[in-house]
Enzyme design. Structure first.
Site, PDB file in Angstrom:
ATOM      1  CD  GLU A 119      -4.453   1.068  -1.949  1.00  0.00           C
ATOM      2  OE1 GLU A 119      -5.861   1.269  -1.688  1.00  0.00           O
ATOM      3  OE2 GLU A 119      -3.833   0.235  -2.493  1.00  0.00           O
ATOM      4  CG  ASP A 121      -7.104   3.878  -0.824  1.00  0.00           C
ATOM      5  OD1 ASP A 121      -6.585   3.801  -1.562  1.00  0.00           O
ATOM      6  OD2 ASP A 121      -6.871   2.868   0.355  1.00  0.00           O
ATOM      7  CD  GLU A 123     -11.566   1.840   0.604  1.00  0.00           C
ATOM      8  OE1 GLU A 123     -11.166   0.880  -0.021  1.00  0.00           O
ATOM      9  OE2 GLU A 123     -11.443   1.750   1.838  1.00  0.00           O
TER      10      GLU A 123
END
Length: 323
Positions: A119, A121, A123
């Site tokens: 993953e 990210d 955010e």
């Protein structure tokens, strides 16, 4: 007070000799990797994940609005998975009181590799009215979710007033996160990092959801649905699965690009996992900590981000805070 001033001078000089005179990385916009692929309309490369009517298309599918209300959040994903590439979008975040709201723009293969997923990210963490959004980046590889590699940053602009571009370059050697063409983070593959460097095909996702349990002041401030719907807008969706490594894809970062990145990191990074001695008494293998560590608390939180940004003293919030 004198010791703090001396430490600040040492770290600023180590980061960049011109940091004190810079603002917004001196407005230096570093050209992003070559992007021959055009931006895609929604139907050409993406599919809705959840949220039924909370996802709406505008401008012949070139703009996507995803929203959060008391009923549900929403999100979408790329139609296929990709091994390496350059992926980006221009995003405008919700305004006003957004405490507890999380907007995520990320790559993952958790739907295929449940226990060994990778993953990458972005955010975006909402905040109470009058306080700024924060952006957090993270890297997981081979299911290493117990080992967080989070970094958080303040922003040098208001992400609710206009669109700003966020992108990820991922190759077999390096990962670079970009904001408005300027790199803010680089992760270089190494033997020490091993399988925790993402190495399997991933899909691209965009979601908005209720993160009341942690997103703002460690969960102190929740989503207040009287301000709903919260709408995040996406446009210029870019999927370039195989960057042209011979045309500036950026496996080796240029000195100018690196200098811009270091200025942004020195001025705007509010938390770094490599400096979190409470969480990781022994630093993770890829961490290279130098004199700049003096600017961070044992929690990994920057000692005086507001001071570095504004040149005056402000009250600091807790390490998990978006305040």
């Amino acid at each position: 007070m004198a010791c703090r001033s001396v430490l600040a001078v040492v770290v600023l000089l180590a980061s960049s000799s011109c940091l004190a005179a810079s603002s917004v990385a001196d407005k230096v916009l570093i050209p992003r990797p070559a992007t021959a692929a055009p931006a895609l309309a929604f139907g050409e490369g993406y599919t809705q994940l959840f949220g039924d009517s909370n996802l709406r298309l505008h401008g012949d599918g070139k703009r996507v609005h995803i929203s959060l209300d008391e009923r549900t959040g929403s999100g979408f994903a790329s139609q296929g998975a990709h091994l390496h590439g350059f992926f980006g979008a221009s995003i405008k975040l919700p305004s006003d009181h957004t405490a507890g709201v999380v907007v995520a723009f990320y790559m993952s293969n958790g739907d295929v590799y449940e226990k060994t997923h990778d993953e990458l990210d972005f955010e975006f963490l909402g905040n109470v009215r009058g306080r700024e959004w924060r952006v957090q980046t993270n890297v997981y590889g081979d299911g290493s979710t117990a080992v967080g590699r989070e970094e958080r940053y303040g922003l040098w602009f208001d992400p609710t007033k206009d669109f700003h571009r966020y992108a990820i370059l991922w190759t077999n050697r390096t990962i670079v996160f970009y904001i408005d063409e300027t790199p803010i983070r680089e992760v270089v593959r190494s033997e020490r990092m091993g399988a925790q460097f993402p190495s399997k095909p991933m899909s691209l996702y965009a979601t908005i959801w209720d993160g009341s349990s942690w997103a703002t002041s460690g969960g102190r401030y929740k989503v207040d649905y009287k301000y709903a719907p919260y709408v995040a807008q996406f446009t210029d969706l870019l999927l370039q699965p195989e960057p042209d490594h011979g045309a500036g894809a950026g496996e080796t970062m240029s000195p100018a690009r690196r200098a811009a990145m270091e200025r942004v990191r020195a001025r705007y990074m509010t938390y770094g996992y490599c400096y979190d001695r409470a969480r990781y008494p022994a630093s993770l293998p890829e961490c290279r900590v130098g004199a700049e560590a003096a600017m961070y608390l044992p929690s990994g939180e920057a000692r005086s981000w507001d001071r570095r940004r504004h040149g005056k003293r402000h009250r600091r919030a807790g390490a998990d805070s978006a305040l």
